[in-house]
Design a protein around this motif. Structure first.
Motif, PDB file in Angstrom:
ATOM      1  N   SER A   1       0.912  -1.434   0.026  1.00  0.00           N
ATOM      2  CA  SER A   1       0.170  -0.054   0.209  1.00  0.00           C
ATOM      3  C   SER A   1       0.629   1.228   0.263  1.00  0.00           C
ATOM      4  O   SER A   1       1.587   1.156   1.041  1.00  0.00           O
ATOM      5  CB  SER A   1      -1.269   0.012   0.937  1.00  0.00           C
ATOM      6  OG  SER A   1      -1.482   0.651   1.255  1.00  0.00           O
TER       7      SER A   1
ATOM      8  N   VAL B   1      -0.733   6.928  -4.148  1.00  0.00           N
ATOM      9  CA  VAL B   1      -0.991   7.003  -5.446  1.00  0.00           C
ATOM     10  C   VAL B   1       0.298   7.596  -6.635  1.00  0.00           C
ATOM     11  O   VAL B   1       0.756   8.234  -5.830  1.00  0.00           O
ATOM     12  CB  VAL B   1      -2.134   7.908  -6.074  1.00  0.00           C
ATOM     13  CG1 VAL B   1      -2.695   7.021  -6.801  1.00  0.00           C
ATOM     14  CG2 VAL B   1      -3.178   6.525  -5.061  1.00  0.00           C
TER      15      VAL B   1
ATOM     16  N   TRP C   1      -6.942   1.703  -6.746  1.00  0.00           N
ATOM     17  CA  TRP C   1      -7.269   3.113  -5.417  1.00  0.00           C
ATOM     18  C   TRP C   1      -8.778   3.234  -5.876  1.00  0.00           C
ATOM     19  O   TRP C   1      -8.670   3.509  -6.585  1.00  0.00           O
ATOM     20  CB  TRP C   1      -6.254   4.082  -5.851  1.00  0.00           C
ATOM     21  CG  TRP C   1      -5.993   5.094  -6.993  1.00  0.00           C
ATOM     22  CD1 TRP C   1      -6.583   5.706  -7.475  1.00  0.00           C
ATOM     23  CD2 TRP C   1      -4.985   4.666  -7.695  1.00  0.00           C
ATOM     24  NE1 TRP C   1      -6.404   6.515  -8.286  1.00  0.00           N
ATOM     25  CE2 TRP C   1      -5.628   5.970  -8.649  1.00  0.00           C
ATOM     26  CE3 TRP C   1      -4.091   3.806  -8.318  1.00  0.00           C
ATOM     27  CZ2 TRP C   1      -4.394   6.162 -10.122  1.00  0.00           C
ATOM     28  CZ3 TRP C   1      -3.818   3.956  -9.209  1.00  0.00           C
ATOM     29  CH2 TRP C   1      -3.819   5.793 -10.601  1.00  0.00           C
TER      30      TRP C   1
ATOM     31  N   MET D   1      -2.561   3.547  -2.623  1.00  0.00           N
ATOM     32  CA  MET D   1      -3.075   2.413  -3.554  1.00  0.00           C
ATOM     33  C   MET D   1      -2.419   1.518  -3.064  1.00  0.00           C
ATOM     34  O   MET D   1      -1.635   1.161  -2.485  1.00  0.00           O
ATOM     35  CB  MET D   1      -1.838   2.773  -5.206  1.00  0.00           C
ATOM     36  CG  MET D   1      -0.666   2.961  -5.299  1.00  0.00           C
ATOM     37  SD  MET D   1      -0.077   3.430  -6.607  1.00  0.00           S
ATOM     38  CE  MET D   1      -0.039   2.299  -7.407  1.00  0.00           C
TER      39      MET D   1
END
Length: 498
Positions: free
Chosen positions: A435, A438, A468, A475
């Motif tokens: 994770s 973005v 995302w 994301m």
């Protein structure tokens, strides 16, 4: 087309907290901008998947403000409308918003939700491939009445053997109305007639052509350009995000392992080879001065042998390196190649075994005989990379799969496919899930560098998929470890150099 990463893009990732913007342009079927939707969108999600021909997908919820958001021909929600989606990040330094195009999409499904407090429309979108794979459109039309049949009978679409693959792909794209495309040249012909019944889709055609040889892909990029290319090994590709940047943007890390679906040996069974009326078989052959010879009375010279004729004969001896071939002592003798166009290695042809070959005219002055295989094409690959955790060498035993690929028409194509499938079921299963902030310009099948927190080993990885929601600012992506020692990786470089 691949996005060219600049220092400005990397600087945005170093800002830490991002001020995010969304822009969604409503367009007609000619991609003329009609309106903007972002002011009404209240949440969304975006994804890319390297293993899907619809590579990009987009979903969003919007507030229904007026009747223009009701489904209808003259409304904002209709079959002929397209969406161009952008993700924006505001630069702390310059105060400007930098926009990144995520894709061009078509409406797939809509769902209205009405309550006392809200009027909401939930929309699912696919990329432009949905216009050609039968999701929204893309079915072939009839190709005219056949002779001596009722008026309603239609002929199938046939792509004949010998036609250039790139030319075939471009011809079908033009018929489908695709104007923006990049098509790499595979450098090989259609090996046998491909026939498609009325009702097949353009994507069916492209998939069947793609699967004639291993590791090719087609999709629409973020700009809406149709891409046809060999799946990149990323061997010589630059690292687009180094470990320093990655350590600054990673929020969470998960390294899941599973042992199901791992295969370090793959057998691929290809096309069953049959001799048609125009093909020929010789019961015996000679082998002198590294040249196999057969006698076929119907031929008087090389020019009398039709292009793409299949010739079969029983090998009178094991071959030496780079053998040649002749019929009725025609001069000069012509080379025998494998399906990749390489001279045969010693011992490929075994004494008293029957093999099928294809005679091909490469140029007006150059011909060759290409080995297809015995009466069923076959290839077997064993993963032995010392760096592969699942290789036969490291596990100590074989975990095999046997796969039917009846479209593959020579042993070399079967071997290449077996090599690729083994790569997918070993290397591509050595994954890590991250994770991160973005990275809107990131694409699947690109390479980055990262040091996992669980093992502290800096390695290179390839992006397998990502997704995302704009409002979250983070994301999720799945990476698999890149290793040069896999033969699929370094072998493609060697083949490209030949």
């Amino acid at each position: 087309m691949a996005y060219e990463v600049t220092q400005k893009d990397l600087d945005l990732l170093k800002q830490g907290t991002q001020e995010i913007y969304l822009k969604v342009e409503l367009m007609d079927s000619t991609f003329k901008t009609l309106d903007s939707l972002e002011g009404q969108i209240i949440n969304d999600s975006y994804s890319q998947d390297s293993e899907s021909i619809q590579r990009r997908s987009y979903q969003f919820d919007l507030v229904v403000l007026n009747s223009s958001f009701i489904i209808g021909k003259d409304k904002k929600i209709w079959l002929d409308k397209r969406l161009r989606v952008f993700y924006g990040i505001k630069s702390v330094k310059t105060k400007e918003i930098i926009w990144y195009q995520l894709g061009v999409f078509c409406y797939l499904s809509m769902k209205y939700s009405f309550s006392n407090t809200e009027k909401k429309l939930s929309v699912s979108c696919g990329d432009l491939m949905s216009l050609y794979d039968g999701t929204l459109n893309g079915h072939l039309h009839g190709y005219g009445s056949s002779n001596n049949t009722p008026d309603y009978a239609v002929q199938n679409l046939t792509i004949p053997a010998g036609e250039d693959i790139r030319a075939s792909v471009i011809a079908t794209m033009k018929e489908a109305g695709i104007e923006k495309y990049i098509v790499e040249d595979i450098g090989k012909p259609i090996p046998y007639d491909l026939t498609f019944a009325t009702g097949s889709t353009y994507a069916d055609i492209w998939q069947k052509i793609r699967d004639l040889y291993d590791s090719w892909e087609f999709y629409f990029d973020a700009d809406g350009t149709f891409i046809w290319r060999q799946i990149p090994t990323c061997l010589e590709d630059p690292v687009i995000l180094n470990d320093t940047v990655m350590q600054n943007i990673v929020v969470n890390e998960n390294a899941d392992s599973k042992f199901d679906g791992i295969y370090n040996v793959t057998e691929v069974w290809g096309k069953v080879l049959t001799l048609e009326q125009e093909d020929r078989y010789a019961e015996t052959s000679s082998y002198t001065n590294n040249t196999y010879g057969i006698n076929l009375s119907m031929y008087t010279a090389w020019d009398s042998v039709d292009n793409l004729t299949q010739l079969a004969f029983k090998a009178s001896d094991d071959n030496l390196a780079a053998p040649n071939f002749t019929i009725n002592n025609f001069s000069p003798a012509i080379p025998i190649y494998d399906g990749d166009g390489n001279p045969l290695k010693p011992g490929v042809l075994k004494k008293d075994n029957i093999y099928v070959f294809r005679y091909r005219r490469l140029t007006p002055d150059q011909t060759a005989l290409f080995l297809l295989g015995q009466f069923q094409c076959y290839g077997r690959y064993v993963e032995e990379s010392p760096d592969c955790p699942y290789s036969v060498k490291n596990i100590g035993y074989e975990i095999s799969q046997s796969v039917d690929y009846g479209n593959l028409s020579d042993d070399a194509a079967c071997y290449n496919q077996a090599e690729y499938l083994t790569y997918k079921s070993t290397a591509m299963l050595d994954t890590i899930n991250l994770s991160t902030l973005v990275v809107p310009w990131l694409e699947v099948n690109t390479k980055l560098e990262y040091t996992p927190r669980y093992n502290k080993e800096t390695s290179q990885y390839i992006v397998k998929n990502l997704s995302w929601s704009t409002g979250d600012g983070t994301m999720s992506m799945t990476l698999y470890k890149f290793l040069e020692s896999y033969s699929y990786v370094y072998g493609r470089k060697k083949k490209g150099a030949n």
